[in-house]
Every structure is written in structure tokens, then in C-alpha cells.
Write a protein that holds these residues in place. Structure first.
Motif, PDB file in Angstrom:
ATOM      1  N   LYS A 164       0.853  -1.182   0.000  1.00  0.00           N
ATOM      2  CA  LYS A 164       0.000   0.000   0.000  1.00  0.00           C
ATOM      3  C   LYS A 164       0.892   1.235   0.000  1.00  0.00           C
ATOM      4  O   LYS A 164       1.598   1.515   0.970  1.00  0.00           O
ATOM      5  N   ASP A 165       0.859   1.978  -1.097  1.00  0.00           N
ATOM      6  CA  ASP A 165       1.752   3.122  -1.263  1.00  0.00           C
ATOM      7  C   ASP A 165       0.928   4.358  -1.628  1.00  0.00           C
ATOM      8  O   ASP A 165       0.995   4.875  -2.741  1.00  0.00           O
ATOM      9  N   SER A 166       0.149   4.827  -0.668  1.00  0.00           N
ATOM     10  CA  SER A 166      -0.752   5.958  -0.895  1.00  0.00           C
ATOM     11  C   SER A 166      -0.015   7.262  -1.144  1.00  0.00           C
ATOM     12  O   SER A 166      -0.568   8.199  -1.715  1.00  0.00           O
ATOM     13  N   PHE A 167       1.234   7.337  -0.712  1.00  0.00           N
ATOM     14  CA  PHE A 167       2.005   8.575  -0.835  1.00  0.00           C
ATOM     15  C   PHE A 167       3.151   8.396  -1.823  1.00  0.00           C
ATOM     16  O   PHE A 167       4.260   8.884  -1.586  1.00  0.00           O
ATOM     17  N   TYR A 168       2.890   7.701  -2.914  1.00  0.00           N
ATOM     18  CA  TYR A 168       3.943   7.323  -3.851  1.00  0.00           C
ATOM     19  C   TYR A 168       4.775   8.511  -4.332  1.00  0.00           C
ATOM     20  O   TYR A 168       6.011   8.467  -4.303  1.00  0.00           O
ATOM     21  N   THR A 169       4.132   9.578  -4.781  1.00  0.00           N
ATOM     22  CA  THR A 169       4.867  10.724  -5.330  1.00  0.00           C
ATOM     23  C   THR A 169       5.789  11.331  -4.281  1.00  0.00           C
ATOM     24  O   THR A 169       6.975  11.604  -4.538  1.00  0.00           O
ATOM     25  N   TYR A 170       5.247  11.543  -3.087  1.00  0.00           N
ATOM     26  CA  TYR A 170       6.052  12.082  -1.990  1.00  0.00           C
ATOM     27  C   TYR A 170       7.178  11.115  -1.625  1.00  0.00           C
ATOM     28  O   TYR A 170       8.336  11.522  -1.455  1.00  0.00           O
ATOM     29  N   ASN A 171       6.832   9.829  -1.489  1.00  0.00           N
ATOM     30  CA  ASN A 171       7.820   8.829  -1.093  1.00  0.00           C
ATOM     31  C   ASN A 171       8.976   8.745  -2.082  1.00  0.00           C
ATOM     32  O   ASN A 171      10.143   8.613  -1.700  1.00  0.00           O
ATOM     33  N   LYS A 172       8.644   8.821  -3.354  1.00  0.00           N
ATOM     34  CA  LYS A 172       9.673   8.737  -4.399  1.00  0.00           C
ATOM     35  C   LYS A 172      10.636   9.926  -4.283  1.00  0.00           C
ATOM     36  O   LYS A 172      11.859   9.761  -4.369  1.00  0.00           O
ATOM     37  N   ALA A 173      10.086  11.117  -4.085  1.00  0.00           N
ATOM     38  CA  ALA A 173      10.922  12.316  -3.968  1.00  0.00           C
ATOM     39  C   ALA A 173      11.782  12.263  -2.706  1.00  0.00           C
ATOM     40  O   ALA A 173      12.968  12.605  -2.733  1.00  0.00           O
ATOM     41  N   MET A 174      11.183  11.823  -1.600  1.00  0.00           N
ATOM     42  CA  MET A 174      11.935  11.753  -0.348  1.00  0.00           C
ATOM     43  C   MET A 174      13.005  10.677  -0.408  1.00  0.00           C
ATOM     44  O   MET A 174      14.095  10.824   0.166  1.00  0.00           O
ATOM     45  N   SER A 175      12.736   9.591  -1.122  1.00  0.00           N
ATOM     46  CA  SER A 175      13.721   8.539  -1.308  1.00  0.00           C
ATOM     47  C   SER A 175      14.924   9.068  -2.078  1.00  0.00           C
ATOM     48  O   SER A 175      16.076   8.744  -1.767  1.00  0.00           O
ATOM     49  N   LYS A 176      14.683   9.908  -3.064  1.00  0.00           N
ATOM     50  CA  LYS A 176      15.778  10.520  -3.828  1.00  0.00           C
ATOM     51  C   LYS A 176      16.598  11.452  -2.933  1.00  0.00           C
ATOM     52  O   LYS A 176      17.837  11.483  -3.011  1.00  0.00           O
ATOM     53  N   PHE A 177      15.923  12.187  -2.073  1.00  0.00           N
ATOM     54  CA  PHE A 177      16.619  13.073  -1.128  1.00  0.00           C
ATOM     55  C   PHE A 177      17.530  12.263  -0.213  1.00  0.00           C
ATOM     56  O   PHE A 177      18.702  12.609   0.008  1.00  0.00           O
ATOM     57  N   ASN A 178      17.008  11.163   0.332  1.00  0.00           N
ATOM     58  CA  ASN A 178      17.799  10.321   1.222  1.00  0.00           C
ATOM     59  C   ASN A 178      18.958   9.655   0.483  1.00  0.00           C
ATOM     60  O   ASN A 178      20.039   9.468   1.039  1.00  0.00           O
ATOM     61  N   TYR A 179      18.716   9.296  -0.781  1.00  0.00           N
ATOM     62  CA  TYR A 179      19.776   8.714  -1.608  1.00  0.00           C
ATOM     63  C   TYR A 179      20.923   9.709  -1.768  1.00  0.00           C
ATOM     64  O   TYR A 179      22.103   9.361  -1.593  1.00  0.00           O
ATOM     65  N   ASP A 180      20.604  10.947  -2.103  1.00  0.00           N
ATOM     66  CA  ASP A 180      21.639  11.977  -2.270  1.00  0.00           C
ATOM     67  C   ASP A 180      22.383  12.217  -0.963  1.00  0.00           C
ATOM     68  O   ASP A 180      23.616  12.396  -0.956  1.00  0.00           O
TER      69      ASP A 180
END
Length: 228
Positions: free
Chosen positions: A34-50
Motif C-alpha cells: 500500500k503506497d498511498s504517498f507514492y509521489t512524496y515517497n519517491k521524492a523523499m527517497s531521492k533526497f535520502n539517496y543523495d
């Protein structure tokens, strides 16, 4: 400086879970999350990756290059020993007395025979079982809720996010009167832990077609396995 170390602590708090990726890759089965916040999660994942690639990883590699392995191993063992009571309490909360007894036994063996710096219990039949307040809530019947990538912390879900304050007060650093000092101590311990696990994390980031999806699914399946 202390605020920076707190940020490091928060991110490392979840990054270290990547040590389970090798086992996960062997038993992974695709399961809908269940990934209701997909857009936000994807962006935050990129932030954490950087944050990891351009800040934490260079720090970890520098620390690893100047710190003898036996020192890092001693700190790693001390970190794990201080978490034994934390795991034991969560086993007791879910009435898993056998696991709690084994965890208590490991703690006693490592403190008495290893002074907390040696993993003496690894030479016995006593096992350690991963547990935290998030898994405890899960065993009490609380659903995980939607997946949630937290800034600096990384992959989580609604249930595990709500458990974070309780987890903090189940570790020794949570009782240091100066919160920032406690967070700094935790950050240093997590940094040391990451010096053993960074290659696995690098492998996930570099070899996954979509590292966000892989980490999300790995996290949720691993958490589900822990509450069974």
C-alpha cells in the motif's frame, strides 16, 4: 554540529536495516504494498539517496579507513549488547518468553565474559531475535498502514513511524539528560554500524532497476516476516 549529528542518527537508524537485504533477495516474492504517498515517497527517497551518496558514504569510508577493524568490531558488539534489553522487553510485551529468555542469556554472557565488547554469546546456542516496538504493535494486531519514507530516517510505514518515540526511550541514549548529546552518541554508534554494511547498501543502490521500489518492498516484507 549536534543538530547535524542528530540528522545522521535518524538516517542511519533505518539504513542499517539493509543488512537484511542478502537474505531478502534469496526469498523475495513480489507482494503488493500500500503506497498511498507514492509521489512524496519517491521524492523523499531521492533526497535520502543523495544524502547517503554525497555525505554519509564519504564520512563512513573515511572513518573506516582510519579506524582499526578490532575497534569497530568492539563498538559494534557494544552497540548490539546495549540493544539486548530493548529486544527482550519487546519479546516480553508479546509474551514470547523463550525469545526473551534467550536474549537475556545472550546479554549476560556478553557482559560477563565479553565485557560487552565481545560477542561471546555467538559461541553458544543462544539466538538473538530482531524486535522493536513497531513489531510489537504488529503482533498486537495493528496493521502497518501505508508505506512512508521519512526524511533522513528512510523507509518506514505509519505503524513503525508511530513507534519511533517509544523505540528511542528503550535504548540507553534516550536517557541521557541532554537530548542532543544522546542523539550524537547514537549517531556515532550507527555510523560505526554502517561501516560494516555500506557495501550491501551500495549494491542495492547501484544494481536495482528501481531502488525505491526494491527498498520499499524489501522493507515491508521484512517487517511482515518479523511479526508472524
Amino acid at each position: 554540529m549536534l543538530k547535524y549529528l542528530l540528522s545522521v542518527f535518524l538516517f542511519l537508524n533505518t539504513l542499517v536495516f539493509a543488512s537484511d537485504f542478502e537474505d531478502f533477495e534469496q526469498e523475495y516474492q513480489k507482494k503488493e504494498v500500500k503506497d498511498s504517498f507514492y509521489t512524496y515517497n519517491k521524492a523523499m527517497s531521492k533526497f535520502n539517496y543523495d544524502l547517503y551518496m554525497y555525505l554519509l558514504r564519504p564520512v563512513v569510508l573515511s572513518y573506516k579507513s582510519v579506524t582499526p577493524t578490532f575497534v569497530r568490531t568492539g563498538v559494534k558488539n557494544a552497540f548490539d549488547t546495549t540493544r539486548s534489553p530493548f529486544r527482550m522487553i519487546n519479546h516480553l510485551l508479546t509474551l514470547e518468553f523463550k525469545k526473551a529468555g534467550e536474549e537475556f542469556g545472550r546479554f549476560c554472557v556478553n557482559v560477563i565474559f565479553g565485557l560487552g565488547l565481545l560477542d561471546s554469546a555467538s559461541k553458544t546456542s543462544l539466538r538473538s531475535y530482531e524486535a522493536d516496538f513497531g513489531t510489537t504493535l504488529g503482533k498486537w494486531g495493528m496493521g502497518s498502514g501505508p508505506h512512508l519514507v521519512l526524511p533522513l530516517i528512510g523507509p518506514s510505514n505509519l505503524r513503525d513511524s508511530l513507534a519511533l518515540p517509544v523505540n528511542w526511550f528503550m535504548v540507553p541514549e534516550g536517557y541521557i539528560k541532554n537530548f542532543w548529546l544522546g542523539a550524537s552518541v547514537n549517531a556515532a554508534l550507527r555510523l560505526n554500524e554502517l561501516s560494516f554494511e555500506h557495501e550491501k547498501i551500495d549494491d542495492v543502490y547501484q544494481n536495482s532497476v528501481d531502488y525505491y521500489t526494491f527498498i520499499r518492498d524489501a522493507y515491508e516484507q521484512r517487517r511482515q516476516e518479523l511479526i508472524k
